[in-house]
Design a protein around this motif. Structure first.
Motif, PDB file in Angstrom:
ATOM      1  N   LYS A 423       0.863  -1.194   0.000  1.00  0.00           N
ATOM      2  CA  LYS A 423       0.000   0.000   0.000  1.00  0.00           C
ATOM      3  C   LYS A 423       0.889   1.230   0.000  1.00  0.00           C
ATOM      4  O   LYS A 423       1.889   1.291   0.724  1.00  0.00           O
ATOM      5  CB  LYS A 423      -0.907   0.049   1.242  1.00  0.00           C
ATOM      6  N   LYS A 438      -0.887  10.416  -7.845  1.00  0.00           N
ATOM      7  CA  LYS A 438      -1.463   9.071  -7.776  1.00  0.00           C
ATOM      8  C   LYS A 438      -1.475   8.415  -9.150  1.00  0.00           C
ATOM      9  O   LYS A 438      -1.087   7.252  -9.306  1.00  0.00           O
ATOM     10  CB  LYS A 438      -2.888   9.145  -7.218  1.00  0.00           C
ATOM     11  N   THR A 439      -1.904   9.164 -10.155  1.00  0.00           N
ATOM     12  CA  THR A 439      -1.956   8.615 -11.511  1.00  0.00           C
ATOM     13  C   THR A 439      -0.574   8.185 -11.978  1.00  0.00           C
ATOM     14  O   THR A 439      -0.408   7.125 -12.599  1.00  0.00           O
ATOM     15  CB  THR A 439      -2.535   9.669 -12.482  1.00  0.00           C
ATOM     16  N   GLN A 442       0.397   4.993 -10.107  1.00  0.00           N
ATOM     17  CA  GLN A 442      -0.377   3.856 -10.600  1.00  0.00           C
ATOM     18  C   GLN A 442       0.166   3.366 -11.930  1.00  0.00           C
ATOM     19  O   GLN A 442       0.055   2.175 -12.249  1.00  0.00           O
ATOM     20  CB  GLN A 442      -1.849   4.243 -10.731  1.00  0.00           C
ATOM     21  N   TRP A 446       1.587   0.426  -8.950  1.00  0.00           N
ATOM     22  CA  TRP A 446       1.498   0.475  -7.492  1.00  0.00           C
ATOM     23  C   TRP A 446       0.038   0.596  -7.030  1.00  0.00           C
ATOM     24  O   TRP A 446      -0.796   1.177  -7.729  1.00  0.00           O
ATOM     25  CB  TRP A 446       2.291   1.661  -6.948  1.00  0.00           C
ATOM     26  N   ASN A 447      -0.220   0.050  -5.846  1.00  0.00           N
ATOM     27  CA  ASN A 447      -1.515   0.210  -5.183  1.00  0.00           C
ATOM     28  C   ASN A 447      -1.474   1.505  -4.392  1.00  0.00           C
ATOM     29  O   ASN A 447      -0.792   1.596  -3.374  1.00  0.00           O
ATOM     30  CB  ASN A 447      -1.783  -0.985  -4.257  1.00  0.00           C
ATOM     31  N   VAL A 448      -2.194   2.523  -4.855  1.00  0.00           N
ATOM     32  CA  VAL A 448      -2.063   3.877  -4.320  1.00  0.00           C
ATOM     33  C   VAL A 448      -3.392   4.351  -3.748  1.00  0.00           C
ATOM     34  O   VAL A 448      -4.443   4.182  -4.370  1.00  0.00           O
ATOM     35  CB  VAL A 448      -1.588   4.862  -5.410  1.00  0.00           C
TER      36      VAL A 448
END
Length: 463
Positions: A423, A438-439, A442, A446-448
């Motif tokens: 996480k 975040k984009t 990702q 990755w799990n964001v």
């Protein structure tokens, strides 16, 4: 078997009020303990009861001394916290200066508001007093960088360099469970990779869970020749017959500006530079004391001479601060706070904003809802001391002096984590910046997660 959870008491959905409550079974560890700043709706949270009883918090681990990370500590202690506050050695000394100043400013502003009658509260009150700041200092315990220490039977902590300000750290936490070691990394505030003043952030270790700041998660700093830009501003100010007023944070930013002015004045006639902030003066003394924690000590050309240059005048007395308003031209005034939310900078802005010959130079990130952000955004009027003040001075922003890593530097930092954390929480960023970051993460698979204020997550259960 244990459960491990995190609750976001601040630093979620905003760049302020950082507080992350980590619960390992019945052990409660608070990572950072900051005041909310900026928007009124955020500042009002400081007056609410903390969503958890301070008396049940067992310890605090502090990434650095900035008030949005440490400023709630006096209130936490006053309301029942009786554990230890762990930090790096420079952070302890900086926190003493900043917390005392925070309390003093709150008391002074409340007293001023009561005299002038412009507060909506009768009477206006300080969130906490100087004595509260003095009291909490007894709970601090300092640790060196890169030396692991244990705060609980199952929890180890290590500080490593974050590069943001003097003593700023990222945190590695190791929790020993029946299923092996669970690791977490809290970035704290990360500095730029190539600051001439602070060391670069150290590479982060592998982590099961990562908490990473996103102040500039959605943008990169404009490439600037800072020396040339400052030199040009000084020349233009001389031509107009005005002064340059720099709202600057007392920790890091003021010292960095002095560094650049020292370099510039090697090749052009110097101007008087007034450092009008007792806190900045005290902090500058710490930069001399903790020479191993920044880059100037190894600079044979500059060393610490920049802080003792003959053109620098340190102003401690309030009376002498007010006299600076009478200077008409060819002077540079550096004063706090950097966001123009309080401090001596307010009376300088009150007098200089209406003067079109003067220049207001902002030197870093300005959170939404701050007076500095309004001025930088071109508002024609701002409220100071209960009065509307016209903005006629030239306003300029130097992004390149920021103490925060930009998006590319944040990605470079996390790229040293070879295996994606289970996480990754994006914290300490305004919504737009966090979403862009975040984009991008990702895109690495990755799990964001962007947590919301007061949201709780189970990180590990029955481990």
């Amino acid at each position: 078997m244990m459960d491990i959870r995190v609750k976001f008491l601040g630093g979620a959905g905003s760049v302020t009020g950082s507080k992350f409550l980590l619960t390992v079974d019945d052990y409660n560890l608070l990572i950072d303990c900051g005041l909310f700043q900026g928007l009124k709706e955020l500042r009002l949270r400081n007056w609410d009861n903390l969503p958890v009883d301070p008396a049940v918090i067992d310890a605090v681990v502090l990434t650095h001394a900035h008030i949005d990370h440490s400023g709630y500590l006096p209130l936490l202690f006053k309301n029942g916290f009786n554990g230890e506050i762990h930090c790096t050695e420079p952070t302890l000394d900086l926190a003493e200066i900043l917390l005392m100043d925070s309390a003093k400013l709150q008391q002074e502003e409340a007293e001023f508001a009561n005299r002038k009658g412009y507060s909506k509260h009768d009477p206006a009150m300080a969130l906490y007093k100087v004595q509260d700041a003095i009291d909490v200092l007894s709970a601090f315990k300092a640790h060196p960088f890169e030396k692991t220490f244990r705060i609980h039977d199952h929890i180890e902590v290590r500080f490593f360099h974050a590069g943001h300000i003097l003593g700023a750290a990222s945190i590695e936490l190791k929790i020993y469970t029946s299923q092996g070691i669970k690791s977490m990394v809290f970035s704290g505030d990360l500095g730029p990779m190539h600051s001439p003043l602070h060391v670069a952030p150290a590479d982060p270790p592998a982590a099961d869970v990562l908490f990473v700041e996103s102040t500039y998660g959605g943008r990169n700093h404009r490439h600037q020749n800072l020396e040339e830009e400052l030199r040009q501003l000084i020349t233009e100010s001389d031509e107009k017959g005005g002064c340059i007023l720099i709202p600057a944070f007392s920790v890091g930013r003021t010292q960095l500006i002095l560094y650049y002015l020292w370099k510039i004045f090697q090749n052009m006639k110097s101007r008087p530079v007034y450092v009008d902030s007792p806190m900045a003066i005290s902090v500058t003394r710490l930069y001399k004391q903790y020479s191993a924690y920044h880059r100037l000590e190894g600079d044979s050309e500059f060393g610490h001479r920049i802080f003792d240059a003959p053109f620098i005048h340190y102003v401690r007395e309030q009376g002498k601060s007010k006299v600076l308003n009478t200077i008409r031209d060819k002077a540079i005034i550096i004063s706090a706070s950097g966001m123009a939310t309080g401090g001596r900078i307010l009376h300088h802005l009150y007098h200089r904003l209406p003067n079109e010959r003067d220049t207001i130079l902002f030197s870093g990130f300005l959170p939404e809802g701050t007076r500095g952000r309004d001025i930088a955004n071109g508002e024609p009027m701002v409220r100071i001391f209960g009065e509307q003040v016209a903005v006629k001075a030239k306003v300029h922003v130097l992004d390149g002096l920021s103490a925060h890593a930009d998006q590319d530097e944040l990605v470079e930092w996390i790229s040293h984590i070879k295996e994606a954390p289970k996480k990754t929480f994006i914290i300490h960023g305004e919504k737009e910046q966090a979403e862009v970051f975040k984009t991008r993460l990702q895109g690495r698979g990755w799990n964001v997660i962007i947590p919301a204020y007061l949201e709780t997550f189970t990180l590990f259960d029955h481990v």
